[in-house]
Motif scaffolding. Structure first.
Motif, short mmCIF file in Angstrom:
data_model
loop_
_atom_site.label_atom_id
_atom_site.label_comp_id
_atom_site.label_asym_id
_atom_site.label_seq_id
_atom_site.Cartn_x
_atom_site.Cartn_y
_atom_site.Cartn_z
N PHE A 1 -3.53 4.99 -13.92
CA PHE A 1 -2.92 3.69 -14.12
C PHE A 1 -3.17 2.88 -12.86
N ASN A 2 -3.03 1.59 -12.96
CA ASN A 2 -3.25 0.70 -11.83
C ASN A 2 -2.06 -0.22 -11.66
N TYR B 1 0.82 -1.21 0.00
CA TYR B 1 0.00 0.00 0.00
C TYR B 1 0.86 1.26 0.00
N VAL B 2 2.04 1.21 0.61
CA VAL B 2 2.95 2.37 0.62
C VAL B 2 3.53 2.58 -0.78
N LYS C 1 2.92 5.97 -2.96
CA LYS C 1 4.06 6.82 -3.32
C LYS C 1 4.24 6.92 -4.83
N ILE C 2 4.14 5.79 -5.54
CA ILE C 2 4.32 5.83 -6.99
C ILE C 2 3.17 6.58 -7.65
N LYS C 3 1.94 6.34 -7.20
CA LYS C 3 0.80 7.05 -7.79
C LYS C 3 0.94 8.56 -7.61
N ARG C 4 1.46 8.98 -6.46
CA ARG C 4 1.65 10.41 -6.22
C ARG C 4 2.70 10.98 -7.18
N PHE D 1 12.01 6.83 -6.68
CA PHE D 1 12.28 6.27 -5.35
C PHE D 1 10.98 6.10 -4.57
N VAL D 2 10.97 5.11 -3.69
CA VAL D 2 9.90 4.94 -2.70
C VAL D 2 10.58 4.81 -1.35
#
Length: 119
Positions: free
Chosen positions: A51-52, A35-36, A40-43, A81-82
């Motif tokens: 996208f999903n 979920y993190v 983070k990537i969606k943001r 980065f995440v």
């Protein structure tokens, strides 16, 4: 035992269309909850449209980026980065193996002090 599975051609064609521009992603380093990573990537990629993510296992994620231009932007505008961990990615292909890192890339910058400008 002796049973066969029949594929429905319409479903195979529909699923093939969905796999035109998928991207496989792996976050290296610490084990970060799904979920993190998703958040983070969606943001970071929100300006590219919708996208999903599909969680493939073994730390791999598939993203269904529909737009070819958006896919190229993701691949070329890194590094991503995440939580401080670098993301490796590649375009999905039928040769993709979750046990392999072959083809996995991420753009990075390195700084070498005192290197001549022409180099």
């Amino acid at each position: 035992m002796g049973e066969t599975i029949k594929l429905h051609e319409e479903n195979v064609l529909e699923n093939t269309k969905k796999l035109q521009n998928p991207l496989v992603i792996k976050v290296f380093g610490d084990n970060i909850p799904a979920y993190v990573i998703n958040s983070k990537i969606k943001r970071q990629w929100s300006y590219l449209g919708k996208f999903n993510f599909l969680w493939l296992g073994k730390g791999w994620i598939m993203s269904d980026i529909d737009d070819e231009e958006a896919l190229e932007l993701v691949l070329s505008n890194g590094p991503w980065f995440v939580k401080g961990q670098i993301i490796g990615m590649e375009k999905w292909s039928t040769l993709f193996l979750p046990d392999s890192l072959k083809g996995l890339t991420t753009p990075i910058w390195i700084r070498i002090l005192s290197l001549s400008l022409q180099c």
